[in-house]
Scaffold this motif. Structure first.
Motif, mmCIF file in Angstrom:
data_model
loop_
_atom_site.group_PDB
_atom_site.id
_atom_site.type_symbol
_atom_site.label_atom_id
_atom_site.label_comp_id
_atom_site.label_asym_id
_atom_site.label_seq_id
_atom_site.Cartn_x
_atom_site.Cartn_y
_atom_site.Cartn_z
ATOM 1 N N PRO A 245 31.419 34.318 30.413
ATOM 2 C CA PRO A 245 31.949 34.617 31.391
ATOM 3 C C PRO A 245 32.876 33.466 32.215
ATOM 4 O O PRO A 245 31.002 32.854 32.806
ATOM 5 N N ASN B 253 31.627 42.288 32.297
ATOM 6 C CA ASN B 253 31.422 40.738 31.807
ATOM 7 C C ASN B 253 30.797 40.923 30.786
ATOM 8 O O ASN B 253 30.072 39.621 30.255
ATOM 9 N N ARG C 56 39.046 45.187 32.547
ATOM 10 C CA ARG C 56 38.265 43.984 33.591
ATOM 11 C C ARG C 56 39.325 43.644 34.487
ATOM 12 O O ARG C 56 38.681 43.498 35.345
#
Length: 87
Positions: free
Chosen positions: A87, A76, A61
């Protein structure tokens, strides 16, 4: 609000106390009988890999955000589901 979980690494192995010969357990060590879960062979290996998969997803990510410049929405969402933290 965050969730807590049993820290990895986790290991899949045959359940020594199983009622069914197909039962596998996921524990916190190769010989540890403190079980995280009891399940089928395939599920046990997936569950055992969960802490490593979460760490890898967090790393990817970060790379995606840095190199692509867009939020990694699916990553996320999965990280949020695994950790209980939005997130």
């Amino acid at each position: 609000m965050s969730t807590t979980h049993t820290a990895g690494p986790w290991f899949a192995r045959k359940d020594p106390n199983a009622i069914s010969p197909d039962d596998w357990c996921v524990g916190t060590g190769p010989q540890n009988i403190d079980k995280v879960a009891v399940c089928s062979f395939c599920d046990a290996h997936l569950i055992a890999a969960a802490p490593d998969l979460l760490d890898a997803l967090k790393e990817l990510r970060g790379w995606y955000q840095e190199h692509i410049g867009l939020p990694a929405c699916a990553a996320n969402a999965a990280i949020s589901k695994a950790t209980g933290v939005k997130p």
